[in-house]
Structures are given as structure tokens and as C-alpha cells.
Write a protein that holds these residues in place. Structure first.
Motif, short mmCIF file in Angstrom:
data_model
loop_
_atom_site.label_atom_id
_atom_site.label_comp_id
_atom_site.label_asym_id
_atom_site.label_seq_id
_atom_site.Cartn_x
_atom_site.Cartn_y
_atom_site.Cartn_z
N LEU B 81 -3.45 0.06 -8.57
CA LEU B 81 -2.30 -1.12 -9.16
C LEU B 81 -1.06 -0.09 -8.93
O LEU B 81 -0.06 1.12 -9.11
N PRO B 82 0.31 -0.90 -8.96
CA PRO B 82 1.45 -0.40 -8.66
C PRO B 82 1.84 0.39 -9.39
O PRO B 82 3.02 1.14 -9.30
N LEU B 102 -11.78 9.60 -4.16
CA LEU B 102 -10.88 8.17 -4.06
C LEU B 102 -12.59 7.77 -3.90
O LEU B 102 -13.16 7.54 -3.04
N ILE B 103 -12.49 6.86 -5.24
CA ILE B 103 -14.01 5.66 -4.90
C ILE B 103 -13.09 4.30 -5.46
O ILE B 103 -12.88 4.20 -7.14
N GLN B 104 -12.29 4.18 -4.27
CA GLN B 104 -11.47 2.86 -4.75
C GLN B 104 -10.96 1.87 -3.39
O GLN B 104 -11.54 1.88 -2.37
N GLY B 106 -9.93 -1.12 -1.55
CA GLY B 106 -8.16 -1.18 -0.58
C GLY B 106 -7.69 -0.58 0.74
O GLY B 106 -8.64 0.36 0.64
N ILE B 107 -6.97 -0.89 0.88
CA ILE B 107 -6.55 -0.12 2.36
C ILE B 107 -5.45 0.60 2.66
O ILE B 107 -4.46 0.71 1.64
N ASP B 108 -5.37 1.65 3.01
CA ASP B 108 -4.23 2.27 2.76
C ASP B 108 -3.55 3.68 1.87
O ASP B 108 -3.06 3.82 0.82
N ILE B 109 -4.89 3.72 0.51
CA ILE B 109 -4.57 3.88 -0.67
C ILE B 109 -4.60 5.28 -0.60
O ILE B 109 -4.03 6.01 -1.44
N GLU B 110 -4.50 6.09 0.69
CA GLU B 110 -5.21 7.09 0.67
C GLU B 110 -4.11 8.49 1.32
O GLU B 110 -3.79 9.81 0.36
N PRO B 111 -3.17 7.86 1.69
CA PRO B 111 -1.48 8.40 2.22
C PRO B 111 -1.16 9.71 0.75
O PRO B 111 -0.65 10.76 0.94
N GLU B 112 -0.92 8.40 0.33
CA GLU B 112 -0.10 8.90 -1.49
C GLU B 112 -0.92 10.21 -1.69
O GLU B 112 -0.19 11.45 -2.07
N ILE B 113 -1.98 10.22 -2.07
CA ILE B 113 -2.76 11.41 -2.59
C ILE B 113 -2.64 12.75 -1.92
O ILE B 113 -2.64 13.50 -2.37
N ARG B 267 -6.67 -9.93 -16.36
CA ARG B 267 -6.48 -8.08 -16.08
C ARG B 267 -5.81 -7.87 -14.91
O ARG B 267 -5.57 -8.63 -14.26
N PRO B 268 -5.15 -6.98 -15.08
CA PRO B 268 -3.89 -6.62 -13.58
C PRO B 268 -5.03 -6.96 -12.10
O PRO B 268 -6.23 -6.67 -12.51
N MET B 269 -4.48 -7.15 -11.23
CA MET B 269 -5.40 -7.86 -10.19
C MET B 269 -5.17 -6.30 -8.88
O MET B 269 -3.60 -6.68 -8.92
N GLU B 270 -5.85 -6.15 -8.06
CA GLU B 270 -5.71 -4.97 -6.92
C GLU B 270 -4.70 -5.38 -6.00
O GLU B 270 -5.26 -5.15 -4.83
N ILE B 271 -4.37 -6.58 -5.36
CA ILE B 271 -3.74 -7.88 -4.93
C ILE B 271 -2.95 -7.09 -3.37
O ILE B 271 -3.37 -6.97 -2.58
N GLU B 272 -2.43 -5.58 -4.03
CA GLU B 272 -1.64 -4.73 -3.15
C GLU B 272 -2.55 -3.75 -2.14
O GLU B 272 -2.14 -4.42 -1.36
N ALA B 273 -3.37 -3.33 -3.36
CA ALA B 273 -4.46 -2.39 -2.62
C ALA B 273 -5.11 -3.45 -1.37
O ALA B 273 -5.33 -2.81 -0.68
#
Lengths: 309, 309
Positions: B81-82, B102-104, B106-113, B267-273
Motif C-alpha cells: 500500500l502507498p 517478498l510474498i506480495q 503486484g507489478i514492479d514492487i521489488e525495485p524499492e526494496i 479495508r485498504p485495497m492494493e489498487i496501486e500495486a
């Protein structure tokens, strides 16, 4: 004196019927669901424009068959739904000299009626109004309340002038237009965007739809697609009108579209008349409308869930 | 022996943690909301795959600070989530030799980590599972239950093999992939379509989304846009996979997406990821995705109404 028959006296029909009746011309109604109450007590109408009053129709009928022919104006105010045969609703009441008036939503809703009654004059009217049935025979007029009216497919005849004059005399703004199809396309800018968007996500009011700059850009994009279809159909719409419409909607108090209200109450929605016909016109004229395609597909899913067939 | 720390032990973390623990290797968890109950009783897990059992973590912590560093594998299973700073959640537990997993979604969720921990090995894992928290410390595994796993940005290392072997030994299917980014794009076909569509119209399950041929054509169109972005990003997807995915989804019992469940429960939704990152990748690579643009704009409106900022 002219005589009027309103077929489909729900909120819209009762409101505009009551306006016509102010001129002391005889206005009868075909009113199925609230027949007994309306027959006995008329419609109780609360309106900031016309005042709170009771509208007692000259006659109240259960059907057009019961009403019979012989009216100068036969005014259809039902919803436009695939399952409603509008020509059949009109037929018993339409005499040789009757003028047919459609006060209905949507794009491309006239050809079917023009084809069914080729020898009758056909007026097409666009209502700008928020009005609802609050209970049996109870009509609440919330805001707006005007008509935009012309002959189909175009032009202004004495019968149209006469009809508009009756409304104006009763205090309801009524604008005559040479190009009623173009006026319908302009109305579609709002109708074919805010209506379907409002049912997505449960119910979104205009404030939820226009909350952020991104939201507004999305609505604007959909409106530009509608304008492109309208232009291809010979009824160009300016970009300024789109900006004005978004600004005006942002300036209004949060507002739920008629489709959102229908959705909330589990009533049939005018998806085909309001949006489907825009998409089909786009297909016919080979105009790409990917945003409208998405809205239409999603709205149909929502409808399919609401009303399993 | 390898040691594991699961950060964000909700339903997904508890399920996969319990699977790792079957290997008798020490699995500790960071578990904020149900801390007291889990500390005392562990997780009660009902699963057709692993059987009904209690998962008692080696240690239960309130935070990664409390857990400290020193784990061989630090596994992040929170939502993306943002408002969640994932690097900050991980930092206290990541030692020099820790492998981050990361067991998560979304797309493009790794670069930040990857940028936050440039010297640590990073595994990226895609979970195929329907699992929910049924109450305090209560986890119900409904269906599926497998992992697709690789090193980020690509390849398979001994640490990845070791991690996958532990899962496989516990009975959880775990597939190693050389191209985990490509695998994420394949998962996005389903995730970035069914998730946002499911929240529009209130809640639509897979049966409501795929009811008619027109509905299926719409979903297919959205999936083809995702495939076009994936191809532009260097991870082509075949048209056959799209057809297979739609057919497989039609073959399943009606199913509510994780986003629909989040929406229903406020609950918050994972729209961005899940979707926003697909749209942003499309913009960067100049791929037209009008259907995804519409879904994203509408999903953001729904989110804005649900969670006013």
C-alpha cells in the motif's frame, strides 16, 4: 383548447402533466402503479418551481386502451427500456391527428416511434429535472425543471410552438430547438458519463466522481469520446461545453444520478438508451470509444448481477 | 537449519509460515493486530492442503525492532500500500547475510526494496492462494495454495532453491522461475482485471464478471492490454494463456477477489500495486491501455469514496 394524455405518469410525467394542467387545458394520465390513489386524490406535488399543489388529472386511466384515441398530444414519459414496447404503449391513444411527444432519456430513441407512426408528427423533448416519487401519488421536485424540445428529426412546427407555449405559460422553462438530435447529444455528455459511472462502486455521487484532477480528466476523456461520436453523426460539440459542464457539476451540491437512484432501489436502469445507443452509434460510424466501451461493459455486468435473467 | 522471520503475519503470512514450520525449522513472526492471541495460542489454521492444525511460531513479536536481525530469511507478507513503508518494516530484521523474500501482490514492487537493501539477496514470490483471517488468530485456507518464486531481477540461486525446497517438503507446491518479473506479468493478467472489476458495481464475483460473451470479451480486451505492456517490458504473454485463464476462471466456483473482500470490509485495497503500476509502466513504455485507464480511474473513485483523505 388542446387535450393532453400523459402515458407513464411516474415522477416525470406527473410533474410535467401538472405544469400543462396549470394552463386549464385538460390533462389526462395513464398511471398504472398508483392508479387507485391518483384516481381518488390526484398527485400531491412538492415543487420549488410550481409550488406545493395537488394535480388532479382530467381523467385517470389504467391503460391507453382505456383512455382511447382523440388527444391532441400524446405524451410518453416512461423509461426507455429494452423490455418496454413503447409503440404498443402509445398505439391505442394515437389518433390520426395526434401529435406524439417523447419526454424521455437517451440517444436515438425516436426512430422506433417514427417508424411505428409514420403519419403523426413527432416531438422529442429532453427534460432537465430532478424529480422523484416519494410515495404513492407523492411527487417531490428537487431541482432544475426545464424542457428542450423540437420536432424529430429536426425543425420547429406550430404544434411544437403550441406545446412549448403551454409549458412556458405555466412557468416551466421550455426551449425550442431546430436540432433536437444535437440537443440530445449535448445532454448525452452528462447522461452517458455520470449515469454509468455513478452506479460503479456501489453508488457514487457527483462529488465522489469529480473528487480529484485525475477523476475530472477521466470524465473529460469520456465526454470527448461522446463529442467525437456526435461530430461524426453531424452534431458537433465544442470542447468549451465539456469544460463548462464539468465546472457546473462541480459547482452543484453532490448529486446522485437517476441511474444511481434506480440502482439503489433495484429498479431497471436505462443503460441501453443512455449509453448503449451511444456505443452502437460509435460502432456504426467507426469512432473509437474505448472509455465508453469500458463503462458500458461494466454497467452491463452490474445490471446482470442486479437483474439475473 | 535455516531461520525464518515472517513480517506481517496476516492470513497469507500465517499460512506460509505454518508451511515453513512443518520442516521443523524455526519460524518466528511479527504480528501486530492479533499479537496477544497468537503469542498465547498460536494460529489455528484450517486447510484442505495442510490439514487443520495449530501453528505455534518459535517467537512472536510486535515489531521487527523487537525481533532484531539475524534471520536467514526475512519474509515480508504485508499488503503493498502507498501508506506502508515496506523498507522501514524490514530494516531492523535484515542482517548482512539475510535473504529478503517478498510474498506480495503486484507489478514492479521489488525495485524499492532492492534499492533499500542493495547488498542483500532478494527473492520475489507470487502466491496463488485464497486464504482469509476468520477471527483473532483464526486462519481459513479456502483453495489453491502455491508459490512461484525467483530471484529479483532474474535467476535462481542456492538460497532460492533452499527456500523452495523447504516449502515443497511441507507439501506446498513451489515453482522456481528464472524470470520472476515475467511470472508477475502473467499473474497480473488475472489480478489487474478481476480485482478492479470486482469492486465496481459494489461487489461482483467471477460469475457476475464473466456472465455473458460480451463480458468475457471485455475482460479479454483488458488482458490483451496487459499482455501488450508485458511484451513492451520484455516479458511476452501468449494469447492462449489469456484464453486459458478466462476458461479456467469460468470453470471455478464463483469467487470474490481479494480486492472485493477488502472493499466489502472497508479495508485498504492494493489498487496501486496491482493496477496502478501496470498503468504507469504502460505510460512509461508508451503503450495505449484505455481499458486499464478506465478501470484505474474508476477504482480510484471507489477508493476515494471509501477512504476520504
Amino acid at each position: 383548447m388542446a387535450s393532453f394524455l400523459i402515458i407513464g405518469a411516474g415522477a416525470v410525467g406527473a410533474f410535467f402533466g401538472s405544469a400543462l394542467a396549470r394552463s386549464s387545458e385538460p390533462v389526462s394520465v395513464v398511471c398504472r402503479s398508483d392508479y387507485d390513489a391518483v384516481k381518488q386524490n390526484g398527485f400531491a406535488i412538492r415543487s420549488p418551481l410550481l409550488g406545493d399543489h395537488t394535480f388532479r388529472p382530467a381523467q385517470v386511466y389504467r391503460s391507453a386502451e382505456e383512455a382511447g384515441a382523440g388527444y391532441d398530444y400524446v405524451v410518453l414519459t416512461t423509461k426507455v427500456l429494452p423490455q418496454t414496447d413503447r409503440a404498443a404503449l402509445l398505439r391505442p391513444a394515437v389518433g390520426a391527428a395526434s401529435v406524439i411527444v417523447l419526454i424521455q432519456n437517451g440517444i436515438d430513441i425516436e426512430p422506433e416511434i417514427a417508424a411505428a407512426f409514420p403519419d403523426n408528427e413527432l416531438l422529442s423533448a429532453i427534460a432537465f429535472i430532478a424529480v422523484a416519487r416519494a410515495g404513492v401519488g407523492q411527487i417531490v421536485h428537487q431541482s432544475f425543471g426545464s424542457l428542450n424540445l423540437g420536432c424529430y428529426p429536426r425543425g420547429i412546427t406550430p404544434a411544437a410552438q403550441r406545446f412549448a407555449a403551454t409549458f412556458k405559460a405555466s412557468g416551466v422553462p421550455c426551449q425550442l430547438t431546430e436540432d433536437v438530435i444535437g440537443a440530445r447529444w449535448q445532454k448525452a455528455l452528462w447522461n452517458a458519463t455520470f449515469n454509468p459511472i455513478s452506479i460503479l462502486g456501489g453508488v457514487l455521487d457527483t462529488a465522489a466522481i469529480l473528487r480529484t484532477a485525475e477523476d475530472q480528466a477521466f470524465v473529460r476523456k469520456a465526454m470527448h469520446e461522446i463529442a467525437a461520436v456526435a461530430a461524426a453523426a453531424g452534431h458537433p460539440i465544442t470542447s468549451e461545453l465539456i469544460d463548462k459542464l464539468i465546472a457546473a457539476t462541480r459547482g452543484m451540491p453532490p448529486y446522485k444520478s437517476s441511474m444511481a437512484l434506480d440502482f439503489e432501489h433495484g429498479r431497471p436502469m436505462e443503460i441501453e438508451a443512455i449509453l448503449g445507443n451511444v456505443v452502437r452509434t460509435a460502432q456504426r460510424l467507426q469512432v473509437a470509444v474505448p472509455t465508453l466501451d469500458a463503462l458500458y461493459a461494466l454497467a452491463k455486468m452490474v445490471e446482470g448481477k442486479q437483474m439475473p435473467r
